[in-house]
Design a protein around this motif. Structure first.
Motif, PDB file in Angstrom:
ATOM      1  N   SER A   8       7.798  -0.068  -6.015  1.00 24.33           N
ATOM      2  CA  SER A   8       7.867  -1.251  -5.156  1.00 24.33           C
ATOM      3  C   SER A   8       7.828  -2.522  -5.992  1.00 24.33           C
ATOM      4  CB  SER A   8       6.728  -1.248  -4.138  1.00 24.33           C
ATOM      5  OG  SER A   8       5.474  -1.290  -4.795  1.00 24.33           O
ATOM      6  N   ASP A  82       8.687  -6.454  -2.025  1.00 24.33           N
ATOM      7  CA  ASP A  82       8.009  -5.635  -1.018  1.00 24.33           C
ATOM      8  C   ASP A  82       6.596  -6.132  -0.737  1.00 24.33           C
ATOM      9  OD1 ASP A  82      10.058  -3.424  -0.825  1.00 24.33           O
ATOM     10  OD2 ASP A  82       9.555  -3.250  -2.948  1.00 24.33           O
ATOM     11  N   LEU A 130      11.208 -10.195   2.044  1.00 29.15           N
ATOM     12  CA  LEU A 130      10.390  -9.167   2.686  1.00 29.15           C
ATOM     13  C   LEU A 130      11.049  -8.655   3.970  1.00 29.15           C
ATOM     14  CD1 LEU A 130       6.896 -10.858   2.228  1.00 29.15           C
ATOM     15  CD2 LEU A 130       7.709  -8.820   1.024  1.00 29.15           C
ATOM     16  N   GLY A 135       7.315  -4.918   4.377  1.00 29.29           N
ATOM     17  CA  GLY A 135       6.413  -5.049   3.252  1.00 29.29           C
ATOM     18  C   GLY A 135       5.064  -5.585   3.676  1.00 29.29           C
TER      19      GLY A 135
END
Length: 247
Positions: A8, A82, A130, A135
């Motif tokens: 991530s 994220d 995002l 996220g």
């Protein structure tokens, strides 16, 4: 437990020192690719190298165009975003506060601009990235939000609570969880080895200081896919303040 953070993309503001550094370290250990945001390019570069971060970007969070440029650059370095963890803020003070007559308006406004508005600026800049895949945003506030005696400290921190819940409601439908974490007195690299600070930091129900690494563990869980069901939550990580009941 696999937190699902491997691979991530995470941006940590204030990631070159204190709780921010601990959070960046914890995220990197979970396999996240981390970029640090702060004002000092030298300490950012050093910290990024020490913890294995993917890079760093420079911005003062009171400068909105600089924040937008830094977040865009972080997203470019990481191929998206994220996770955003907001830690960049003036250090909280434990010194005696002179009360209403001694309130420093310039310091009050500086704290709000850097912490509450600074968190808002980075969240606003990060939100488009995002939204693309969901996220988490974790805002590090502090226990002064639940105590009197320091007007500036209380107001700046309770503002972060209000900001976090507003963002949780606004961004939740896009799959973005927003939470707020309240550390108390926390041992960092700056206060490690200070016996007076350790004594003050031990005035909790656990009877021992809480470390930045322990706070970072909680933040990392909340930032992970497993923790995102806590959207809108305010989590205390101060070892338990004796006597208070929070429903």
């Amino acid at each position: 437990m696999d937190l699902g953070l491997a691979g991530s993309a995470a941006l940590v503001t204030g990631g070159n020192r204190g709780i921010g550094r601990a959070v960046a370290t914890a995220l990197a250990r979970e396999g996240a690719r981390v970029v640090l945001l702060g004002r000092d390019p030298d300490t950012l570069a050093t910290t990024a190298g020490e913890i294995g971060a993917a890079g760093h970007v420079v911005a003062d969070t009171t400068d909105d165009p600089a924040v937008v440029a830094a977040v865009d650059e972080a997203a470019r370095l990481l191929g998206g975003l994220d996770v955003l963890v907001n830690c960049a803020a003036p250090r909280a003070t434990t010194a005696a506060v002179p009360g209403l007559p001694g309130l420093d308006e310039a310091d009050f406004l500086r704290n709000l601009d850097t912490k509450a508005l600074g968190y808002l600026r980075t969240a606003r800049a990060a939100a488009p990235y995002l939204r693309r895949r969901g996220g988490a945003i974790v805002n590090v506030s502090g226990m002064n939000a639940r105590a009197t005696g320091n007007i500036t400290g209380s107001v700046r921190n309770i503002a972060v609570v209000a900001l976090s819940k507003n963002l949780a409601d606004d961004l939740g439908p896009a799959g973005i969880a927003v939470t707020c974490v309240h550390p108390g007195l926390t041992v960092t690299e700056r206060t490690e080895g200070d016996p007076q600070y350790a004594t003050a930091a031990s005035a909790n129900a656990l009877g021992r200081p809480v470390t930045a690494a322990e706070v970072a563990d909680v933040v990392t869980f909340l930032a992970s896919p497993r923790g995102r069901v806590a959207n809108g939550a305010v989590v205390t990580v101060d070892g338990g303040r004796p006597g208070a009941i929070w429903a």
